[in-house]
Design a protein around this motif. Structure first.
Motif, PDB file in Angstrom:
ATOM      1  N   MET A 260       0.595  -0.709  10.863  1.00 24.32           N
ATOM      2  CA  MET A 260      -0.426  -1.338  10.028  1.00 24.32           C
ATOM      3  C   MET A 260       0.084  -2.584   9.311  1.00 24.32           C
ATOM      4  N   ARG A 261       1.367  -2.665   9.109  1.00 25.35           N
ATOM      5  CA  ARG A 261       1.915  -3.747   8.279  1.00 25.35           C
ATOM      6  C   ARG A 261       1.579  -5.153   8.790  1.00 25.35           C
ATOM      7  N   PRO A 262       1.705  -5.451  10.099  1.00 24.52           N
ATOM      8  CA  PRO A 262       1.425  -6.820  10.542  1.00 24.52           C
ATOM      9  C   PRO A 262       0.015  -7.294  10.219  1.00 24.52           C
ATOM     10  N   ALA A 263      -0.968  -6.400  10.322  1.00 23.23           N
ATOM     11  CA  ALA A 263      -2.346  -6.791  10.056  1.00 23.23           C
ATOM     12  C   ALA A 263      -2.584  -7.055   8.576  1.00 23.23           C
ATOM     13  N   LEU A 264      -1.825  -6.356   7.720  1.00 21.55           N
ATOM     14  CA  LEU A 264      -2.040  -6.476   6.276  1.00 21.55           C
ATOM     15  C   LEU A 264      -1.219  -7.603   5.663  1.00 21.55           C
ATOM     16  N   GLY A 265      -0.057  -7.857   6.222  1.00 20.19           N
ATOM     17  CA  GLY A 265       0.823  -8.843   5.618  1.00 20.19           C
ATOM     18  C   GLY A 265       1.571  -8.305   4.424  1.00 20.19           C
ATOM     19  N   HIS A 266       1.496  -6.996   4.208  1.00 25.54           N
ATOM     20  CA  HIS A 266       2.189  -6.342   3.093  1.00 25.54           C
ATOM     21  C   HIS A 266       2.779  -5.026   3.592  1.00 25.54           C
ATOM     22  N   PRO A 267       3.853  -4.560   2.985  1.00 27.79           N
ATOM     23  CA  PRO A 267       4.421  -3.278   3.386  1.00 27.79           C
ATOM     24  C   PRO A 267       3.453  -2.129   3.143  1.00 27.79           C
ATOM     25  N   VAL A 268       3.535  -1.106   3.997  1.00 25.88           N
ATOM     26  CA  VAL A 268       2.827   0.153   3.801  1.00 25.88           C
ATOM     27  C   VAL A 268       3.917   1.203   3.604  1.00 25.88           C
ATOM     28  N   LEU A 269       4.028   1.711   2.401  1.00 26.49           N
ATOM     29  CA  LEU A 269       5.159   2.547   1.997  1.00 26.49           C
ATOM     30  C   LEU A 269       4.753   4.019   1.946  1.00 26.49           C
ATOM     31  N   VAL A 270       5.488   4.855   2.652  1.00 28.01           N
ATOM     32  CA  VAL A 270       5.230   6.295   2.649  1.00 28.01           C
ATOM     33  C   VAL A 270       6.003   6.934   1.508  1.00 28.01           C
ATOM     34  N   GLU A 271       5.298   7.658   0.667  1.00 27.52           N
ATOM     35  CA  GLU A 271       5.898   8.339  -0.484  1.00 27.52           C
ATOM     36  C   GLU A 271       5.753   9.844  -0.309  1.00 27.52           C
ATOM     37  N   ASN A 272       6.856  10.521  -0.064  1.00 24.93           N
ATOM     38  CA  ASN A 272       6.826  11.977   0.108  1.00 24.93           C
ATOM     39  C   ASN A 272       6.674  12.662  -1.239  1.00 24.93           C
TER      40      ASN A 272
ATOM     41  N   VAL B 113       0.854  -1.191   0.000  1.00 28.82           N
ATOM     42  CA  VAL B 113       0.000   0.000   0.000  1.00 28.82           C
ATOM     43  C   VAL B 113       0.887   1.237   0.000  1.00 28.82           C
ATOM     44  N   ARG B 114       0.523   2.199  -0.832  1.00 28.67           N
ATOM     45  CA  ARG B 114       1.278   3.452  -0.919  1.00 28.67           C
ATOM     46  C   ARG B 114       0.531   4.545  -0.169  1.00 28.67           C
ATOM     47  N   VAL B 115       1.236   5.240   0.722  1.00 28.51           N
ATOM     48  CA  VAL B 115       0.684   6.387   1.433  1.00 28.51           C
ATOM     49  C   VAL B 115       1.349   7.642   0.886  1.00 28.51           C
ATOM     50  N   ILE B 116       0.600   8.442   0.141  1.00 29.61           N
ATOM     51  CA  ILE B 116       1.137   9.699  -0.380  1.00 29.61           C
ATOM     52  C   ILE B 116       1.132  10.737   0.731  1.00 29.61           C
ATOM     53  N   LEU B 117       2.284  11.304   1.005  1.00 33.90           N
ATOM     54  CA  LEU B 117       2.429  12.343   2.015  1.00 33.90           C
ATOM     55  C   LEU B 117       2.884  13.621   1.316  1.00 33.90           C
ATOM     56  N   PRO B 118       2.054  14.672   1.320  1.00 36.82           N
ATOM     57  CA  PRO B 118       2.386  15.877   0.548  1.00 36.82           C
ATOM     58  C   PRO B 118       3.421  16.785   1.199  1.00 36.82           C
ATOM     59  N   TYR B 119       4.259  16.233   2.066  1.00 37.20           N
ATOM     60  CA  TYR B 119       5.231  17.020   2.813  1.00 37.20           C
ATOM     61  C   TYR B 119       6.591  16.312   2.772  1.00 37.20           C
ATOM     62  N   PRO B 120       7.670  17.043   3.021  1.00 35.03           N
ATOM     63  CA  PRO B 120       9.003  16.440   2.920  1.00 35.03           C
ATOM     64  C   PRO B 120       9.329  15.543   4.101  1.00 35.03           C
ATOM     65  N   PRO B 121      10.365  14.732   3.967  1.00 36.24           N
ATOM     66  CA  PRO B 121      10.792  13.869   5.085  1.00 36.24           C
ATOM     67  C   PRO B 121      11.270  14.699   6.274  1.00 36.24           C
ATOM     68  N   GLY B 122      11.165  14.105   7.455  1.00 34.32           N
ATOM     69  CA  GLY B 122      11.754  14.707   8.640  1.00 34.32           C
ATOM     70  C   GLY B 122      10.833  15.539   9.491  1.00 34.32           C
ATOM     71  N   GLY B 123       9.683  15.959   8.955  1.00 35.02           N
ATOM     72  CA  GLY B 123       8.747  16.760   9.725  1.00 35.02           C
ATOM     73  C   GLY B 123       7.833  15.901  10.580  1.00 35.02           C
ATOM     74  N   GLY B 124       6.988  16.571  11.371  1.00 38.77           N
ATOM     75  CA  GLY B 124       6.128  15.853  12.290  1.00 38.77           C
ATOM     76  C   GLY B 124       5.148  14.912  11.611  1.00 38.77           C
ATOM     77  N   THR B 125       4.540  15.345  10.498  1.00 40.78           N
ATOM     78  CA  THR B 125       3.570  14.495   9.811  1.00 40.78           C
ATOM     79  C   THR B 125       4.254  13.300   9.173  1.00 40.78           C
ATOM     80  N   ASP B 126       5.472  13.486   8.690  1.00 46.54           N
ATOM     81  CA  ASP B 126       6.245  12.378   8.128  1.00 46.54           C
ATOM     82  C   ASP B 126       6.554  11.343   9.213  1.00 46.54           C
ATOM     83  N   ILE B 127       6.945  11.808  10.390  1.00 50.34           N
ATOM     84  CA  ILE B 127       7.236  10.897  11.499  1.00 50.34           C
ATOM     85  C   ILE B 127       5.978  10.118  11.876  1.00 50.34           C
ATOM     86  N   LEU B 128       4.851  10.825  11.949  1.00 48.05           N
ATOM     87  CA  LEU B 128       3.576  10.179  12.275  1.00 48.05           C
ATOM     88  C   LEU B 128       3.198   9.150  11.220  1.00 48.05           C
ATOM     89  N   ALA B 129       3.296   9.515   9.954  1.00 47.78           N
ATOM     90  CA  ALA B 129       2.892   8.617   8.877  1.00 47.78           C
ATOM     91  C   ALA B 129       3.703   7.330   8.899  1.00 47.78           C
TER      92      ALA B 129
END
Length: 323
Positions: A56-68, A33-49
């Motif tokens: 979430m990954r253990p429940a899905l059995g697949h990676p959840v990838l954050v894309e800045n 699963v791809r999570v689009i994050l409209p902000y750069p790495p290193g900020g608070g929302t990036d850390i949260l995401a």
């Protein structure tokens, strides 16, 4: 403006009951699963995401990838999300700037409400005003005295529309002239705070927390009407003498409008499962984030009210539309 009921950081996450169909079905995307994050790495929302994605990954059995996908006050990433397939493999996380952009940017290629499917309101966030310990002031009174002595010479850092509003509203209510200094992300702004290049700035607790233990950063005040339990000794802006100041931010999860509601409810259920992970609960507390998880229908209702608040702010001249 954007005030919120304050909750203890140690409280159980706010979870609303899901429809029976969502409880009976499991979200199984079958691939990463791809999570689009409209902000750069290193900020608070990036850390949260990234923390939520890991939980979430253990429940899905697949990676959840954050894309800045930063740029244009979050509009570049949000535009990409609005055009994504609604199959549940591309979702996004945004801050309250998402609704505010409609009222401060000259134009948008999407409608912040109509072109997205709300999945989950995730947090209520206290904003903080931070400064470096090398600055010649150590509290709000000292900062305001310096700003009054040299009108326009004291700048405040901001990273997007909400933190810019936090700074301009602070200056307006305090009766001082302060120039805003834009940054592409909270991490970059905090680096300049630590180095002493920037007098002060407004950011999330998640951006500020990693720097507090260095002894080179102090929090001058918090943005909400009540103190945050994470920093009980830090005064509110109101307590520091800025009457009427009360602002909070939020983070939410969306899909494109083509995402079916039943699927959005299933994704929300997966997020709710992650929110019960003790490691994630501890991570939220460490970052100073308040879990405030609400399902699609309740989040959609919240967004309508949030949109109305920004519309009112524009009518009364508290924000201005560019161009």
């Amino acid at each position: 403006m954007i005030s919120a009921t304050r909750r203890s950081l140690l409280a159980t996450p706010f979870l609303l009951t899901l429809p029976a169909g969502a409880q009976a079905q499991a979200w199984n995307p079958g691939r990463p699963v791809r999570v689009i994050l409209p902000y750069p790495p290193g900020g608070g929302t990036d850390i949260l995401a990234r923390a939520v994605a890991e939980a979430m990954r253990p429940a899905l059995g697949h990676p959840v990838l954050v894309e800045n996908r930063p740029g244009a006050n979050g509009a570049i990433g949000s535009d990409a999300l609005s055009k994504a397939d609604g199959d549940g493999t591309t979702i996004g996380m945004v801050t309250s700037t998402h609704t505010l952009n409609k009222y401060v940017m000259a134009s948008l290629s999407y409608d912040p409400l109509a072109d997205f499917r709300p999945i989950a309101k995730m947090t209520t966030q206290t904003l903080v005003m931070v400064s470096g310990t090398a600055q010649p002031f150590n509290d709000v009174a000292g900062l305001l005295a310096a700003a009054r002595a040299r009108p326009g010479a004291i700048g405040f850092g901001q990273t997007e529309a909400v933190t810019r509003f936090a700074g301009t509203e602070f200056a307006r209510l305090a009766g001082v002239q302060m120039e805003d200094v834009p940054y592409r992300g909270g991490g970059l702004m905090m680096n300049d705070i630590v180095a002493g290049h920037l007098p002060c700035g407004w950011t999330s607790t998640a951006s500020a927390m990693p720097h507090l233990s260095t002894g080179r950063v102090r929090v001058l005040c918090v943005s909400t009407a009540q103190r945050t339990p994470l920093m009980p000794d830090v005064p509110t802006a109101q307590e520091a003498g800025v009457a009427g100041y009360d602002i909070a931010s939020w983070v939410g999860m969306f899909g494109p409008k083509s995402l079916p509601l039943p699927l959005a409810e299933q994704i929300h259920a997966a997020v709710a499962t992650a929110y019960r992970d003790p490691a994630l609960v501890q991570r939220f507390q460490t970052l100073g984030l308040e879990m405030d998880l609400r399902p699609p229908a309740a989040f959609a209702e919240f967004l309508v009210a949030d949109d109305a608040r920004w519309a009112e702010a524009l009518r009364h001249g508290r924000i201005q539309k560019a161009g």
